[in-house]
Design a protein around this motif. Structure first.
Motif, PDB file in Angstrom:
ATOM      1  N   ALA A 177       0.780  -1.239  -0.012  1.00  0.00           N
ATOM      2  CA  ALA A 177       0.069   0.066  -0.148  1.00  0.00           C
ATOM      3  C   ALA A 177       1.092   1.445   0.199  1.00  0.00           C
ATOM      4  N   GLU A 178       2.127   1.335   0.640  1.00  0.00           N
ATOM      5  CA  GLU A 178       2.652   2.508   0.822  1.00  0.00           C
ATOM      6  C   GLU A 178       3.913   2.765  -0.362  1.00  0.00           C
ATOM      7  N   GLY A 179       3.998   1.437  -1.270  1.00  0.00           N
ATOM      8  CA  GLY A 179       5.192   1.808  -1.953  1.00  0.00           C
ATOM      9  C   GLY A 179       6.463   1.621  -1.323  1.00  0.00           C
ATOM     10  N   PHE A 239       1.657  -5.091   9.754  1.00  0.00           N
ATOM     11  CA  PHE A 239       3.036  -5.550   9.932  1.00  0.00           C
ATOM     12  C   PHE A 239       3.930  -4.910   9.146  1.00  0.00           C
ATOM     13  N   ARG A 240       4.902  -4.465   9.798  1.00  0.00           N
ATOM     14  CA  ARG A 240       5.946  -3.813   9.170  1.00  0.00           C
ATOM     15  C   ARG A 240       7.412  -4.345   9.613  1.00  0.00           C
ATOM     16  N   ALA A 241       8.349  -4.772   8.700  1.00  0.00           N
ATOM     17  CA  ALA A 241       9.598  -5.350   9.150  1.00  0.00           C
ATOM     18  C   ALA A 241      10.578  -4.226   9.273  1.00  0.00           C
ATOM     19  N   SER A 247      11.465   3.105  20.362  1.00  0.00           N
ATOM     20  CA  SER A 247      10.637   3.066  21.411  1.00  0.00           C
ATOM     21  C   SER A 247       9.162   3.224  20.673  1.00  0.00           C
ATOM     22  N   ARG A 248       9.088   3.469  19.496  1.00  0.00           N
ATOM     23  CA  ARG A 248       7.771   3.926  18.693  1.00  0.00           C
ATOM     24  C   ARG A 248       7.309   2.782  17.596  1.00  0.00           C
ATOM     25  N   HIS A 249       8.329   1.915  17.240  1.00  0.00           N
ATOM     26  CA  HIS A 249       8.105   0.940  16.202  1.00  0.00           C
ATOM     27  C   HIS A 249       7.927  -0.386  16.667  1.00  0.00           C
ATOM     28  N   LEU A 250       6.695  -1.060  16.165  1.00  0.00           N
ATOM     29  CA  LEU A 250       6.686  -2.702  16.356  1.00  0.00           C
ATOM     30  C   LEU A 250       6.534  -3.063  15.020  1.00  0.00           C
ATOM     31  N   ALA A 251       6.923  -4.444  14.909  1.00  0.00           N
ATOM     32  CA  ALA A 251       7.056  -5.197  13.870  1.00  0.00           C
ATOM     33  C   ALA A 251       5.371  -5.746  13.520  1.00  0.00           C
ATOM     34  N   GLU A 252       4.660  -5.567  14.559  1.00  0.00           N
ATOM     35  CA  GLU A 252       3.145  -6.135  14.535  1.00  0.00           C
ATOM     36  C   GLU A 252       2.594  -5.060  15.447  1.00  0.00           C
ATOM     37  N   PHE A 253       1.415  -4.292  14.591  1.00  0.00           N
ATOM     38  CA  PHE A 253       0.949  -3.191  15.563  1.00  0.00           C
ATOM     39  C   PHE A 253      -0.651  -3.231  14.821  1.00  0.00           C
ATOM     40  N   TRP A 254      -1.566  -2.407  15.565  1.00  0.00           N
ATOM     41  CA  TRP A 254      -2.778  -2.314  15.211  1.00  0.00           C
ATOM     42  C   TRP A 254      -3.174  -0.974  14.788  1.00  0.00           C
ATOM     43  N   GLU A 395       3.253  13.714  15.208  1.00  0.00           N
ATOM     44  CA  GLU A 395       2.043  13.199  14.424  1.00  0.00           C
ATOM     45  C   GLU A 395       1.132  12.059  15.230  1.00  0.00           C
ATOM     46  N   ILE A 396       0.432  12.296  15.046  1.00  0.00           N
ATOM     47  CA  ILE A 396      -0.890  11.295  15.612  1.00  0.00           C
ATOM     48  C   ILE A 396      -1.819  10.560  14.569  1.00  0.00           C
ATOM     49  N   ILE A 397      -2.016  11.217  13.418  1.00  0.00           N
ATOM     50  CA  ILE A 397      -2.619  10.778  12.365  1.00  0.00           C
ATOM     51  C   ILE A 397      -2.068  11.232  10.906  1.00  0.00           C
ATOM     52  N   PHE A 440      -7.909   8.291   6.774  1.00  0.00           N
ATOM     53  CA  PHE A 440      -6.578   8.536   7.577  1.00  0.00           C
ATOM     54  C   PHE A 440      -6.314   7.208   8.262  1.00  0.00           C
ATOM     55  N   GLY A 441      -5.149   7.023   8.961  1.00  0.00           N
ATOM     56  CA  GLY A 441      -4.735   5.823   9.518  1.00  0.00           C
ATOM     57  C   GLY A 441      -4.206   6.499  10.925  1.00  0.00           C
ATOM     58  N   LEU A 442      -4.547   5.785  12.158  1.00  0.00           N
ATOM     59  CA  LEU A 442      -3.986   6.107  13.334  1.00  0.00           C
ATOM     60  C   LEU A 442      -3.246   4.655  13.967  1.00  0.00           C
ATOM     61  N   GLY A 443      -1.967   4.770  14.218  1.00  0.00           N
ATOM     62  CA  GLY A 443      -1.443   3.636  14.842  1.00  0.00           C
ATOM     63  C   GLY A 443      -1.995   3.370  16.373  1.00  0.00           C
ATOM     64  N   PHE A 444      -2.776   2.116  16.620  1.00  0.00           N
ATOM     65  CA  PHE A 444      -3.386   2.406  18.077  1.00  0.00           C
ATOM     66  C   PHE A 444      -2.335   2.253  19.159  1.00  0.00           C
ATOM     67  N   ASN A 456       7.731   3.463  26.188  1.00  0.00           N
ATOM     68  CA  ASN A 456       8.271   2.427  25.214  1.00  0.00           C
ATOM     69  C   ASN A 456       6.919   1.643  24.533  1.00  0.00           C
ATOM     70  N   ILE A 457       6.883   1.527  23.222  1.00  0.00           N
ATOM     71  CA  ILE A 457       5.677   1.034  22.769  1.00  0.00           C
ATOM     72  C   ILE A 457       5.604  -0.390  23.087  1.00  0.00           C
ATOM     73  N   ARG A 458       6.624  -1.019  23.406  1.00  0.00           N
ATOM     74  CA  ARG A 458       6.522  -2.459  23.874  1.00  0.00           C
ATOM     75  C   ARG A 458       5.696  -2.833  24.830  1.00  0.00           C
TER      76      ARG A 458
HETATM   77  P1  ATP Z   1       6.699   6.611  11.309  1.00  0.00           P
HETATM   78  O1  ATP Z   1       7.273   7.787  10.511  1.00  0.00           O
HETATM   79  O2  ATP Z   1       6.608   6.836  12.607  1.00  0.00           O
HETATM   80  O3  ATP Z   1       7.565   5.237  10.956  1.00  0.00           O
HETATM   81  P2  ATP Z   1       4.845   5.944   8.949  1.00  0.00           P
HETATM   82  O4  ATP Z   1       5.241   7.417   8.520  1.00  0.00           O
HETATM   83  O5  ATP Z   1       5.781   4.803   8.731  1.00  0.00           O
HETATM   84  O6  ATP Z   1       5.429   6.243  10.635  1.00  0.00           O
HETATM   85  P3  ATP Z   1       2.336   5.474   8.382  1.00  0.00           P
HETATM   86  O7  ATP Z   1       2.787   4.545   7.224  1.00  0.00           O
HETATM   87  O8  ATP Z   1       1.787   6.687   8.144  1.00  0.00           O
HETATM   88  O9  ATP Z   1       3.446   5.758   9.358  1.00  0.00           O
HETATM   89  O10 ATP Z   1       1.319   4.620   9.149  1.00  0.00           O
HETATM   90  C1  ATP Z   1       0.372   4.955   9.735  1.00  0.00           C
HETATM   91  C2  ATP Z   1       0.244   5.038  11.351  1.00  0.00           C
HETATM   92  O11 ATP Z   1       0.834   3.929  11.825  1.00  0.00           O
HETATM   93  C3  ATP Z   1       1.344   5.941  11.986  1.00  0.00           C
HETATM   94  O12 ATP Z   1       0.911   7.249  11.923  1.00  0.00           O
HETATM   95  C4  ATP Z   1       1.504   5.669  13.226  1.00  0.00           C
HETATM   96  O13 ATP Z   1       0.864   5.728  14.115  1.00  0.00           O
HETATM   97  C5  ATP Z   1       1.589   3.808  12.983  1.00  0.00           C
HETATM   98  N1  ATP Z   1       2.705   3.210  12.848  1.00  0.00           N
HETATM   99  C6  ATP Z   1       3.492   3.148  11.675  1.00  0.00           C
HETATM  100  N2  ATP Z   1       4.597   2.206  11.999  1.00  0.00           N
HETATM  101  C7  ATP Z   1       4.626   1.801  12.959  1.00  0.00           C
HETATM  102  C8  ATP Z   1       5.178   0.583  13.778  1.00  0.00           C
HETATM  103  N3  ATP Z   1       6.089   0.108  13.204  1.00  0.00           N
HETATM  104  N4  ATP Z   1       4.774   0.450  14.986  1.00  0.00           N
HETATM  105  C9  ATP Z   1       3.728   1.007  15.300  1.00  0.00           C
HETATM  106  N5  ATP Z   1       2.911   1.968  14.884  1.00  0.00           N
HETATM  107  C10 ATP Z   1       3.290   2.393  13.777  1.00  0.00           C
END
Ligand code: ATP
Ligand code: MN
Length: 472
Positions: A177-179, A239-241, A247-254, A395-397, A440-444, A456-458
C-alpha cells in the motif's frame, strides 16, 4: 473443587464490589493475591482480579478463622476464592473491605513464595517484558490493558454511532500500500532447500502463485468498500519489517483506518478532530482510576494535557504555512527547515507545542514526500495530505484525500516508478462511479502511548513483536 468453581456465576468482580454499600452482606470473590501482611490478630490480603487498579483488602481474624494451616500456601501470586462479608473499612485508603468467613479462603492454585518473580517493589519495564506471562498482574500493565480495552471499544463506538461499517481487510496481500518496502514475505516455498540449491525461487510454485506479504495497511481495500458503503473503517493488525529499534516501532501493531466517500480534505479533518476528542474524552471519563495512576507515576500533568486537547479547537494550516512559521520562529533545529523537506518529529513538536500551543492539522504537502494515492492539488506541486499533530507526541494521524481521477492516478503511479499493472483494480475503481473520498490511519499503540505516557511502545501491547523478539 468442581462445586466451588461454580461460584464463578455468583462471584462479583472487584470493581462492582466497590460500588456496593457495605452492610455485612456475603460477597464471594475470585482473584490473585497481590500482597500478604500479618499482624498479631490479623492476616491482610490484597486480592486483585484485573477489574480495578486497586484490589480489595481481605481481613482474616486469626482467632476465629479456624484452621490457619490452610492459609500457609496463600502467598503472593496464588489464585484464591474468598467468602467474606463486606464491611466499611476503617482504613482511609478504601471504602470497603472483606472480612473472611471462618475457613472462607480457598487456595485454588498456590504460588511458591521463594521464586515468584513479582516481588513487592518496582520492577523495570525491561525486566517485565521477560516475564510477559505474569506482567499483566502489575499495576502499570494492568492499567495499560484496561485503557487499551476501553479505547478499542470507544473507537468502535465512535464509528458505529456514525453509521460506519466495520470492514475486515485481508492480512495477506500482494500489494504494498505504501510502496515503501518493509514487508514480511509470506511463503510456503522450501526456503532451506532453495538456499542449498542456490536457485532463485519460482513464485509460480508458491502458495498464491506470486510473491505475497503481510499487510502494511488496509487502506486500498477499505477504499473499495467506501466506494460502495460510503463510510467504512478497518481496525486490525498491521505488519512492518521495521529494522529500527525504536520506542515507537513494532513489527506487528494495530491500525485504525476510516475511509469516507463524498468526503474531501475538510470533511476528513472534521472526522479526525471529532475522533481524537471522542476517544480522549471517553478514556478520561471511563478509566479515571487508571488515568490518575498514569498521571501520578508515569507522566506528571498528562491528565491536564489530554483534557485540554479534548476541549480545544484544532488549528488548520497548510504545509507551506507550517514551513513559514518554522522559518519565522528563528529556532534552531537538527534538520534545517526548507520548503520541500519532510517535517521531522522536532518540527512537528515545535509547531504544536510552541507555535500553536495545541493540536494542529497540517495539509497540502509537497507531492514528492507523500504517497502516490494522494489527490494532486491544482498547483500540481502539493497533494491533499493531512497530518494531525498533538503536543508531546507530534504526528498522531496521517491521512489524505485520495486521488479519484483515473488519468491523474495513473500518471502519479508512473511518476513514483510503480507499475500500474500491480494496481489494476485500484485504478479500475476510478472507472466506475469514482467520487472524491478521504481517509486516515492511526496507529493504535501510538495513541495508547500518548494517552498513558508510557515511554516504550513494547509496554502498551500485550505481546510485542520486534527485531529478534517474538517470545510468548
Ligand atoms: P513513522 O514515521 O513513525 O515510521 P509512518 O510514516 O511509517 O510512521 P504510516 O505509514 O503513515 O506511518 O502509518 C500510519 C500510522 O501507523 C502511523 O501514523 C503510526 O501511528 C503507525 N505506525 C507506523 N509504523 C508503526 C510501527 N512500526 N509500529 C507501530 N505503529 C506504527
Ligand atoms: Mn515508518
Amino acid at each position: 473443587m468442581m462445586g466451588r468453581m461454580n461460584e464463578h456465576k455468583k462471584s462479583l468482580r472487584i470493581r462492582d464490589i466497590f460500588q456496593l454499600e457495605p452492610k455485612n452482606q456475603e460477597v464471594p470473590v475470585q482473584g490473585w493475591i497481590r500482597t500478604r501482611r500479618e499482624s498479631k490478630q490479623n492476616i491482610f490480603f490484597e486480592i486483585n482480579d484485573g477489574s480495578t487498579l486497586k484490589g480489595i483488602q481481605v481481613v482474616v481474624d486469626k482467632e476465629n478463622y479456624g484452621d490457619l494451616s490452610s492459609l500457609e500456601s496463600a502467598n503472593n501470586g496464588a489464585a484464591v476464592e474468598v467468602q467474606g462479608t463486606l464491611v466499611a473499612s476503617p482504613g482511609k485508603n478504601q471504602r470497603s473491605e472483606l472480612l473472611a468467613k471462618p475457613e472462607g479462603i480457598h487456595v485454588v492454585g498456590d504460588s511458591p513464595q521463594e521464586n515468584y518473580p513479582l516481588q513487592k517493589k518496582r520492577h523495570s519495564f525491561e525486566f517485565l517484558r521477560e516475564i510477559a506471562h505474569l506482567r499483566p498482574r502489575t499495576n502499570t500493565l494492568g492499567a495499560v490493558s484496561r485503557v487499551r480495552n476501553t479505547m478499542s471499544f470507544a473507537i468502535h463506538r465512535f464509528f458505529q454511532e456514525r453509521g460506519f461499517q466495520y470492514i475486515h481487510t485481508p492480512i495477506i496481500t500482494a500489494s504494498d500500500a505504501e510502496g515503501a518496502g518493509e514487508m514480511f514475505q509470506v511463503t510456503t516455498l522450501p526456503i532451506s532447500d532453495l538456499a542449498k540449491s542456490g536457485k532463485s525461487p519460482d513464485y509460480q510454485q508458491d502458495f498464491f502463485g506470486r510473491p505475497s506479504f503481510l499487510t502494511v495497511s488496509g487502506q486500498l481495500e477499505a477504499e473499495i468498500y467506501a466506494l460502495s458503503m460510503k463510510n467504512v473503517y478497518t481496525f486490525g493488525p498491521t505488519f512492518r519489517a521495521e529494522n529500527s529499534n525504536t520506542s515507537r516501532h513494532l513489527a506487528e501493531f494495530w491500525m485504525i483506518e476510516p475511509e469516507m466517500a463524498f468526503c474531501d480534505i475538510d470533511c476528513n479533518m472534521d472526522v479526525a478532530e471529532d475522533f481524537i476528542k471522542f476517544i480522549l474524552k471517553t478514556t478520561l471519563e471511563e478509566r479515571e482510576e487508571d488515568m490518575n495512576f498514569f498521571n501520578q507515576w508515569i507522566e506528571k500533568g498528562i491528565l491536564d494535557s489530554l483534557q485540554r486537547v479534548s476541549e480545544s479547537t484544532f488549528h488548520r494550516i497548510t504545509y507551506t504555512e507550517a514551513i513559514k512559521a518554522l522559518e519565522d520562529s528563528g529556532a534552531k533545529f537538527d534538520y534545517p527547515v526548507s520548503w520541500g523537506m519532510d517535517l521531522q518529529s522536532e518540527h512537528e513538536k515545535y509547531l504544536t507545542e510552541v507555535v500553536y500551543k495545541g493540536p494542529v492539522m497540517v495539509t497540502d504537502y509537497p507531492k514528492e514526500i507523500k504517497a502516490f494515492y494522494m489527490k494532486l492539488n491544482d498547483d500540481e506541486k502539493t497533494v491533499g495530505a493531512l497530518d494531525v499533530l498533538v503536543p508531546r507526541l507530534g504526528e498522531i494521524i496521517g491521512g489524505s484525500q485520495r486521488e479519484h481521477r483515473k488519468d491523474v492516478l495513473i500518471r502519479r503511479i508512473q511518476e513514483m516508478d510503480l507499475d500500474p499493472e500491480d494496481y489494476w483494480w485500484y485504478i479500475d475503481l476510478r472507472t466506475y462511479g469514482t467520487v472524491p473520498h478521504s481517509g486516515f490511519g492511526l496507529g493504535f499503540e501510538r495513541v495508547i502511548q500518548y494517552v498513558t505516557g508510557m515511554q516504550n511502545i513494547r509496554d502498551v501491547i500485550p505481546f510485542p513483536r520486534t527485531v529478534n523478539s517474538a517470545e510468548f
